[in-house]
Design an enzyme around this catalytic site. Structure first.
Site, mmCIF file in Angstrom:
data_model
loop_
_atom_site.group_PDB
_atom_site.id
_atom_site.type_symbol
_atom_site.label_atom_id
_atom_site.label_comp_id
_atom_site.label_asym_id
_atom_site.label_seq_id
_atom_site.Cartn_x
_atom_site.Cartn_y
_atom_site.Cartn_z
ATOM 1 N N LYS A 71 -19.162 -61.876 53.320
ATOM 2 C CA LYS A 71 -20.540 -62.290 53.046
ATOM 3 C C LYS A 71 -21.252 -62.838 54.293
ATOM 4 O O LYS A 71 -22.465 -62.732 54.403
ATOM 5 C CB LYS A 71 -20.568 -63.353 51.945
ATOM 6 C CG LYS A 71 -20.427 -62.802 50.537
ATOM 7 C CD LYS A 71 -20.493 -63.953 49.539
ATOM 8 C CE LYS A 71 -20.627 -63.435 48.126
ATOM 9 N NZ LYS A 71 -20.782 -64.529 47.145
ATOM 10 N N ASP A 107 -27.153 -64.626 44.492
ATOM 11 C CA ASP A 107 -26.416 -65.721 43.829
ATOM 12 C C ASP A 107 -27.354 -66.890 43.520
ATOM 13 O O ASP A 107 -27.163 -67.612 42.542
ATOM 14 C CB ASP A 107 -25.282 -66.240 44.725
ATOM 15 C CG ASP A 107 -24.066 -65.314 44.713
ATOM 16 O OD1 ASP A 107 -23.925 -64.529 43.756
ATOM 17 O OD2 ASP A 107 -23.273 -65.373 45.677
HETATM 18 P P1 NAP Z 1 -15.847 -70.000 50.242
HETATM 19 O O1 NAP Z 1 -17.047 -69.680 51.079
HETATM 20 O O2 NAP Z 1 -14.478 -69.611 50.689
HETATM 21 O O3 NAP Z 1 -15.889 -71.608 49.993
HETATM 22 C C1 NAP Z 1 -14.945 -72.260 49.202
HETATM 23 C C2 NAP Z 1 -15.128 -73.785 49.307
HETATM 24 O O4 NAP Z 1 -14.108 -74.372 48.500
HETATM 25 C C3 NAP Z 1 -14.941 -74.333 50.710
HETATM 26 O O5 NAP Z 1 -15.690 -75.517 50.847
HETATM 27 C C4 NAP Z 1 -13.439 -74.649 50.724
HETATM 28 O O6 NAP Z 1 -13.078 -75.649 51.654
HETATM 29 C C5 NAP Z 1 -13.267 -75.202 49.323
HETATM 30 N N1 NAP Z 1 -11.880 -75.110 48.912
HETATM 31 C C6 NAP Z 1 -11.088 -74.024 48.915
HETATM 32 N N2 NAP Z 1 -9.849 -74.337 48.481
HETATM 33 C C7 NAP Z 1 -9.881 -75.674 48.211
HETATM 34 C C8 NAP Z 1 -8.926 -76.605 47.758
HETATM 35 N N3 NAP Z 1 -7.677 -76.210 47.487
HETATM 36 N N4 NAP Z 1 -9.299 -77.904 47.603
HETATM 37 C C9 NAP Z 1 -10.555 -78.300 47.887
HETATM 38 N N5 NAP Z 1 -11.519 -77.461 48.338
HETATM 39 C C10 NAP Z 1 -11.174 -76.166 48.493
HETATM 40 O O7 NAP Z 1 -15.995 -69.376 48.789
HETATM 41 P P2 NAP Z 1 -17.377 -69.149 47.994
HETATM 42 O O8 NAP Z 1 -17.919 -67.812 48.308
HETATM 43 O O9 NAP Z 1 -18.225 -70.338 48.214
HETATM 44 O O10 NAP Z 1 -16.842 -69.079 46.474
HETATM 45 C C11 NAP Z 1 -16.346 -70.239 45.813
HETATM 46 C C12 NAP Z 1 -15.949 -69.837 44.377
HETATM 47 O O11 NAP Z 1 -17.129 -69.468 43.659
HETATM 48 C C13 NAP Z 1 -15.020 -68.621 44.326
HETATM 49 O O12 NAP Z 1 -14.061 -68.821 43.317
HETATM 50 C C14 NAP Z 1 -15.942 -67.471 43.945
HETATM 51 O O13 NAP Z 1 -15.303 -66.430 43.255
HETATM 52 C C15 NAP Z 1 -16.947 -68.199 43.037
HETATM 53 N N6 NAP Z 1 -18.240 -67.518 42.962
HETATM 54 C C16 NAP Z 1 -18.688 -67.155 41.721
HETATM 55 C C17 NAP Z 1 -19.923 -66.533 41.595
HETATM 56 C C18 NAP Z 1 -20.413 -66.148 40.223
HETATM 57 O O14 NAP Z 1 -21.283 -65.253 40.122
HETATM 58 N N7 NAP Z 1 -19.943 -66.794 39.175
HETATM 59 C C19 NAP Z 1 -20.699 -66.244 42.738
HETATM 60 C C20 NAP Z 1 -20.217 -66.646 43.991
HETATM 61 C C21 NAP Z 1 -18.966 -67.286 44.089
HETATM 62 P P3 NAP Z 1 -12.321 -75.237 53.022
HETATM 63 O O15 NAP Z 1 -13.342 -74.527 53.853
HETATM 64 O O16 NAP Z 1 -11.868 -76.543 53.546
HETATM 65 O O17 NAP Z 1 -11.194 -74.299 52.620
#
Ligand code: NAP
Length: 296
Positions: A71, A107
């Protein structure tokens, strides 16, 4: 004409996007297909992304979605990013105008459309977002634009602080939003215990709770939230997460991110075809039925 859409990401094995867009094509009466285009992260990632974009420039694809882990990486490879994608820092939808490729982020509205069916966004309030990645940025952008106060908590607080700085300085908010944002570390969440005025929404924007991380939740179990706070988990697979269970056990209303997934897809579909795909309860039921059939 038959449209050709695709999804760039890795891994894509569990993606629901082909199934959702197939339902949209049927509902709209348009012809087309939606392909999974897995691109792993290795030394050839950029070359493969560029090759997919070249095909799109030449008219082979009419629209592309982008998901984890590309992304952010696709941004410099596109011709134009809209304000939203630039500020959020992530692109999930690419469309073509002439031979130019445009990146946007559906999103933001996808989240607002779904949450707006559950609570009154116009009433405003404070939202606590847990996690500070791309999805957290999209949610923060949407809520700030709707007049909300936004608190972001992350395990690395500098990541949350960076979001506050980026949104505060973005063209979209012209500096006025900085007073409505705060950044925290997960360790500081104790402040909630003291009772937080007007905390109406708590959002899980981490992958904790998703398949493979089912036991995880960013909610410290000992914290009590104001009784009228609602909870939203961006994770939708599995449909019931630890985060949602914790919230419901404390008597809060809580929803998963399945509605957002469908809404963001509908907005991408409109972007590519011009067809306004209103997500009705019937369409959502049809998508759920197809998912169940695909598991049989
Ligand atoms: P991302 O860019 O990888 O960000 C994930 C965030 O969560 C980062 O701040 C990361 O911190 C934190 N994190 C990861 N593992 C963690 C842990 N074990 N403990 C605490 N914090 C943790 O991912 P994203 O794109 O934002 O997506 C996040 C979630 O939203 C995913 O599950 C994705 O599938 C979901 N999502 C859903 C939709 C929907 O349409 N429903 C749309 C978009 C995303 P670090 O950087 O320190 O690892």
């Amino acid at each position: 004409m038959a449209y050709r859409f695709g999804l760039l990401g890795y891994p894509l094995t569990y993606s629901l996007s082909p199934l959702i867009h197939r339902v949209f094509l049927e509902e709209s009466g348009l012809q087309g297909s939606y392909e999974l285009l897995p691109i792993a992260v290795d030394e050839r990632t950029e070359e493969r992304l560029r090759a997919a974009f070249e095909k799109m420039r030449q008219g082979e694809y009419d629209g592309l979605n982008v998901t984890i882990p590309h992304k952010q990486a696709v941004k410099p490879l596109l011709d134009v990013l809209d304000n939203k994608a630039r500020t959020v820092g992530a692109v999930n939808t690419i469309y073509r105008n002439g031979q130019a490729l445009f990146g946007t982020n559906t999103d933001v509205e996808g989240f607002l459309l779904d949450v707006g069916q559950k609570i009154s966004l116009a009433q405003g309030g404070t939202a606590l977002i847990l996690g500070a990645g791309g999805a957290a940025r999209a949610v923060a952008y949407g809520l700030l634009g709707s007049g909300w106060h936004v608190w972001i908590a992350a395990r690395r607080p500098q990541q949350a602080e960076q979001i506050v700085r980026d949104l505060a300085s973005s063209e979209s908010f012209q500096g006025e939003a900085s007073a409505r944002m705060r950044a925290y570390s997960f360790h500081e969440l104790d402040f909630v215990r003291a009772g937080v005025e007007n905390l109406r929404l708590v959002v899980n924007a981490t992958p904790l709770g998703t398949k493979g991380l089912e036991d995880g939740s960013p909610l410290p179990p000992e914290i009590k939230f104001p009784q009228d706070a609602c909870f939203y988990d961006l994770v939708y697979n599995p449909p019931e997460t630890t985060f949602l269970r914790q919230a419901r056990e404390q008597g809060h209303e809580a929803w998963n991110g399945f509605g957002m997934l469908i809404q963001q897809a509908a907005l991408a579909f409109e972007c590519w075809t011009g067809y306004k795909m209103t997500v009705t309860a019937e369409i959502e039921s049809k998508i759920i039925a197809r998912i169940q059939q695909s598991h049989d």
